[in-house]
Design a protein around this motif. Structure first.
Motif, PDB file in Angstrom:
ATOM      1  N   LEU A  46      -3.612  -7.859  13.229  1.00 51.74           N
ATOM      2  CA  LEU A  46      -4.093  -7.559  11.967  1.00 51.74           C
ATOM      3  C   LEU A  46      -3.282  -6.428  11.218  1.00 51.74           C
ATOM      4  O   LEU A  46      -3.318  -6.495  10.059  1.00 51.74           O
ATOM      5  CB  LEU A  46      -5.527  -6.884  12.204  1.00 51.74           C
ATOM      6  CG  LEU A  46      -6.735  -8.064  12.487  1.00 51.74           C
ATOM      7  CD1 LEU A  46      -8.022  -7.065  12.340  1.00 51.74           C
ATOM      8  CD2 LEU A  46      -6.875  -9.099  11.208  1.00 51.74           C
ATOM      9  N   GLU A  47      -2.694  -5.662  11.856  1.00 48.27           N
ATOM     10  CA  GLU A  47      -1.910  -4.464  11.651  1.00 48.27           C
ATOM     11  C   GLU A  47      -0.502  -5.192  11.042  1.00 48.27           C
ATOM     12  O   GLU A  47       0.123  -4.821   9.837  1.00 48.27           O
ATOM     13  CB  GLU A  47      -1.534  -3.657  12.605  1.00 48.27           C
ATOM     14  CG  GLU A  47      -2.799  -2.729  12.755  1.00 48.27           C
ATOM     15  CD  GLU A  47      -2.242  -1.626  13.650  1.00 48.27           C
ATOM     16  OE1 GLU A  47      -1.299  -0.783  13.439  1.00 48.27           O
ATOM     17  OE2 GLU A  47      -3.186  -1.047  14.592  1.00 48.27           O
ATOM     18  N   GLU A  48      -0.196  -6.243  11.958  1.00 50.39           N
ATOM     19  CA  GLU A  48       1.126  -6.868  11.405  1.00 50.39           C
ATOM     20  C   GLU A  48       0.984  -7.556  10.016  1.00 50.39           C
ATOM     21  O   GLU A  48       1.744  -7.590   9.122  1.00 50.39           O
ATOM     22  CB  GLU A  48       1.685  -7.855  12.424  1.00 50.39           C
ATOM     23  CG  GLU A  48       2.044  -7.297  13.630  1.00 50.39           C
ATOM     24  CD  GLU A  48       2.411  -8.504  14.818  1.00 50.39           C
ATOM     25  OE1 GLU A  48       2.300  -9.402  14.440  1.00 50.39           O
ATOM     26  OE2 GLU A  48       2.347  -7.694  16.164  1.00 50.39           O
ATOM     27  N   ALA A  50      -1.450  -6.827   7.758  1.00 50.16           N
ATOM     28  CA  ALA A  50      -1.616  -5.956   6.565  1.00 50.16           C
ATOM     29  C   ALA A  50      -0.169  -5.507   6.066  1.00 50.16           C
ATOM     30  O   ALA A  50      -0.364  -5.357   4.791  1.00 50.16           O
ATOM     31  CB  ALA A  50      -2.436  -4.915   7.023  1.00 50.16           C
ATOM     32  N   ILE A  51       0.618  -5.013   7.007  1.00 57.08           N
ATOM     33  CA  ILE A  51       2.210  -4.839   6.569  1.00 57.08           C
ATOM     34  C   ILE A  51       2.766  -5.794   5.750  1.00 57.08           C
ATOM     35  O   ILE A  51       3.239  -5.684   4.706  1.00 57.08           O
ATOM     36  CB  ILE A  51       3.123  -4.328   7.599  1.00 57.08           C
ATOM     37  CG1 ILE A  51       2.445  -3.113   8.445  1.00 57.08           C
ATOM     38  CG2 ILE A  51       4.446  -3.999   7.423  1.00 57.08           C
ATOM     39  CD1 ILE A  51       2.723  -2.823  10.001  1.00 57.08           C
ATOM     40  N   ARG A  52       2.657  -7.079   6.352  1.00 53.67           N
ATOM     41  CA  ARG A  52       3.256  -8.174   5.554  1.00 53.67           C
ATOM     42  C   ARG A  52       2.505  -8.510   4.164  1.00 53.67           C
ATOM     43  O   ARG A  52       3.304  -8.739   3.117  1.00 53.67           O
ATOM     44  CB  ARG A  52       3.209  -9.680   6.325  1.00 53.67           C
ATOM     45  CG  ARG A  52       4.382 -10.377   5.882  1.00 53.67           C
ATOM     46  CD  ARG A  52       4.956 -11.215   6.856  1.00 53.67           C
ATOM     47  NE  ARG A  52       4.146 -11.981   7.799  1.00 53.67           N
ATOM     48  CZ  ARG A  52       3.739 -13.104   7.293  1.00 53.67           C
ATOM     49  NH1 ARG A  52       4.182 -13.747   6.393  1.00 53.67           N
ATOM     50  NH2 ARG A  52       3.009 -13.728   8.322  1.00 53.67           N
ATOM     51  N   LEU A  53       1.192  -8.580   4.066  1.00 56.56           N
ATOM     52  CA  LEU A  53       0.579  -8.546   2.993  1.00 56.56           C
ATOM     53  C   LEU A  53       0.913  -7.397   1.998  1.00 56.56           C
ATOM     54  O   LEU A  53       1.104  -7.616   0.478  1.00 56.56           O
ATOM     55  CB  LEU A  53      -0.792  -8.746   3.002  1.00 56.56           C
ATOM     56  CG  LEU A  53      -1.361 -10.008   3.829  1.00 56.56           C
ATOM     57  CD1 LEU A  53      -2.907  -9.524   4.174  1.00 56.56           C
ATOM     58  CD2 LEU A  53      -1.317 -11.089   2.940  1.00 56.56           C
ATOM     59  N   ALA A  54       1.163  -6.352   2.440  1.00 57.52           N
ATOM     60  CA  ALA A  54       1.660  -5.129   1.428  1.00 57.52           C
ATOM     61  C   ALA A  54       2.996  -5.681   0.863  1.00 57.52           C
ATOM     62  O   ALA A  54       3.309  -5.105  -0.355  1.00 57.52           O
ATOM     63  CB  ALA A  54       1.555  -3.999   2.120  1.00 57.52           C
ATOM     64  N   LEU A 334      -9.782 -12.907   8.489  1.00 56.46           N
ATOM     65  CA  LEU A 334      -8.772 -12.188   8.990  1.00 56.46           C
ATOM     66  C   LEU A 334      -7.927 -11.704   8.033  1.00 56.46           C
ATOM     67  O   LEU A 334      -7.488 -10.403   8.065  1.00 56.46           O
ATOM     68  CB  LEU A 334      -7.891 -12.958  10.297  1.00 56.46           C
ATOM     69  CG  LEU A 334      -8.672 -13.724  11.316  1.00 56.46           C
ATOM     70  CD1 LEU A 334      -7.791 -14.449  12.186  1.00 56.46           C
ATOM     71  CD2 LEU A 334      -9.407 -12.561  11.948  1.00 56.46           C
ATOM     72  N   VAL A 335      -7.488 -12.357   6.958  1.00 57.97           N
ATOM     73  CA  VAL A 335      -6.832 -11.790   5.870  1.00 57.97           C
ATOM     74  C   VAL A 335      -7.537 -10.775   5.423  1.00 57.97           C
ATOM     75  O   VAL A 335      -6.906  -9.413   4.983  1.00 57.97           O
ATOM     76  CB  VAL A 335      -6.330 -12.959   4.791  1.00 57.97           C
ATOM     77  CG1 VAL A 335      -5.767 -12.191   3.682  1.00 57.97           C
ATOM     78  CG2 VAL A 335      -5.360 -13.837   5.445  1.00 57.97           C
ATOM     79  N   ASP A 336      -8.872 -10.770   4.718  1.00 55.73           N
ATOM     80  CA  ASP A 336      -9.643 -10.038   4.309  1.00 55.73           C
ATOM     81  C   ASP A 336      -9.920  -8.789   5.143  1.00 55.73           C
ATOM     82  O   ASP A 336      -9.698  -7.544   4.745  1.00 55.73           O
ATOM     83  CB  ASP A 336     -11.060 -10.482   4.028  1.00 55.73           C
ATOM     84  CG  ASP A 336     -11.105 -11.481   2.887  1.00 55.73           C
ATOM     85  OD1 ASP A 336     -10.268 -11.671   2.280  1.00 55.73           O
ATOM     86  OD2 ASP A 336     -12.115 -12.218   2.656  1.00 55.73           O
ATOM     87  N   VAL A 341      -9.163  -2.969   6.433  1.00 56.34           N
ATOM     88  CA  VAL A 341      -8.718  -2.152   7.331  1.00 56.34           C
ATOM     89  C   VAL A 341      -7.878  -0.921   6.954  1.00 56.34           C
ATOM     90  O   VAL A 341      -8.071   0.325   6.881  1.00 56.34           O
ATOM     91  CB  VAL A 341      -8.070  -2.581   8.470  1.00 56.34           C
ATOM     92  CG1 VAL A 341      -7.106  -1.540   9.355  1.00 56.34           C
ATOM     93  CG2 VAL A 341      -8.962  -3.162   9.453  1.00 56.34           C
ATOM     94  N   LEU A 342      -6.855  -1.413   5.851  1.00 56.44           N
ATOM     95  CA  LEU A 342      -5.922  -0.392   5.082  1.00 56.44           C
ATOM     96  C   LEU A 342      -6.750   0.532   3.901  1.00 56.44           C
ATOM     97  O   LEU A 342      -6.596   1.743   3.757  1.00 56.44           O
ATOM     98  CB  LEU A 342      -5.041  -1.267   4.524  1.00 56.44           C
ATOM     99  CG  LEU A 342      -3.733  -1.366   5.343  1.00 56.44           C
ATOM    100  CD1 LEU A 342      -2.654  -1.945   4.543  1.00 56.44           C
ATOM    101  CD2 LEU A 342      -3.084   0.318   5.645  1.00 56.44           C
TER     102      LEU A 342
END
Length: 358
Positions: A46-48, A50-54, A334-336, A341-342
């Motif tokens: 999920l963290e990985e 989140a970083i890529r979506l950013a 999972l994307v949501d 989370v962020l």
């Protein structure tokens, strides 16, 4: 082989518009994740994500996006070789089922709040329904075991349709796309494309699709070997591969990936067929790979090899092999979650939680 200069330009322009991920936004997201009330890295993928979506969005805490699942539908002449357990008319019948909301993808899309966009890019026969997006290039491909599946111009038109559709959905505010497909017999061109693009042996690339028996599997392998030998598709030219041994929905989905990446929209890819289409897109424009999210590992033989070619790891392993975009829809939450989370988790400072000293 003829081409249309305008369509060729559309593809080239889309490829040129795809930019690298925003590294500053990714660093900001990673820094924030490390400040949240949890051990560093404890939310794993999920963290990985989140970083890529950013990096895709260009901001560190984007809200969950509006979603659409694009189901490209087309028929395949290679069905004449007895490569599918289902008759070809099922393609059109299932398209109507999608439009009426009765398919698995409709159920899963409703559960995740996603729109289903069904596109006739090459179904045999005419389907009269105002809810259907009709962008038919031709009524199904030719039998690739006897002649090229389509011309290069037709393959480029199908790619262009996918590019244009991604732009239309972006203009509507869609911020996350998923790839889905419907086409009886379409694991056959997908396996042929994988064998050419990856160098895999046909045995490794070919699975049972809709559930063919041993004799059907033999016919399927034979048809693919014959097509590859007959047409000698150029592994270094993904459009040539699509034209000679591919499918209209595969080309359309490849275009969708290119168009989405050009608009900085992430794409959740579904199973085997969608992944092979994404592989073709990334051979046209390698930067498109950064915009792909692998949803699940299909049971279809060849899917793992296709994901490995893209350097992607699936988030889910559910033993599925349906297609339609079903696995991609299941990955939407999972994307949501990675976005929320962020956005919503407290930091150690804001929550008054002591940071461990070791």
């Amino acid at each position: 082989m003829t081409t249309n200069p305008a369509t060729t330009k559309t593809i080239e322009e889309a490829a040129l518009r795809i930019r690298p991920l925003d590294r500053e936004a990714m660093a900001e997201a990673a820094g924030r994740l490390d400040q949240l009330t949890k051990p560093p890295g404890s939310l794993g993928k999920l963290e990985e994500l989140a970083i890529r979506l950013a990096g895709i969005a260009g901001e560190a805490a984007a809200k969950p996006p509006a979603k659409a699942i694009v189901v490209m539908a087309a028929d395949h002449g290679v069905c004449e070789e007895g490569v599918s357990a289902f008759p070809q008319e099922v393609t059109g019948q299932m398209v109507l089922n999608f439009l009426n909301g009765g398919a698995a993808i409709n159920v899963l899309a409703r559960q995740t709040g996603a729109e289903v966009v069904c596109v006739d890019i090459g179904v045999r026969g005419e389907l009269a329904d105002d809810r259907l997006v009709v962008r038919k290039v031709r009524p199904g491909t030719a039998n690739m075991a006897r002649e090229a599946a389509m011309t290069r111009e037709e393959a480029e038109r199908a790619i262009g349709i996918g590019i244009d559709l991604a732009g239309e959905l972006a203009a509507k505010g869609i911020g996350l796309l998923a790839t889905g497909e419907m086409g009886i017999g379409n694991t056959t061109p997908s396996a042929a494309m994988l064998a050419v693009l990856s160098g895999a042996d046909v045995e490794e690339a070919v699975g049972r699709g809709t559930g063919i028996d041993d004799e059907g599997l033999r016919r399927k392998r034979a048809a693919i070997r014959k097509a590859i030998k007959l047409h000698a598709p150029d592994a270094g030219d993904a459009i040539d591969v699509l034209a000679k041994v591919g499918g209209l929905e595969l080309a359309g989905l490849a275009g969708l990936v290119l168009g989405a990446a050009a608009h900085r929209i992430p794409v959740v890819i579904d199973g085997f067929i969608s992944t092979v289409a994404a592989l073709a897109a990334c051979r046209i424009a390698p930067l498109a790979k950064d915009y792909l999210i692998a949803s699940h590992l299909s049971e279809e033989r060849g899917h793992l090899r296709a994901l490995e070619e893209l350097g992607l790891e699936p988030m889910l392993r559910l033993g599925m092999r349906l297609g339609e975009g079903s696995g991609a829809a299941l990955a939407f939450p999972l994307v949501d979650a990675s976005c929320n989370v962020l956005r919503e988790m407290a930091t150690f400072g804001s929550a008054g939680v002591s940071v461990s000293q070791g």
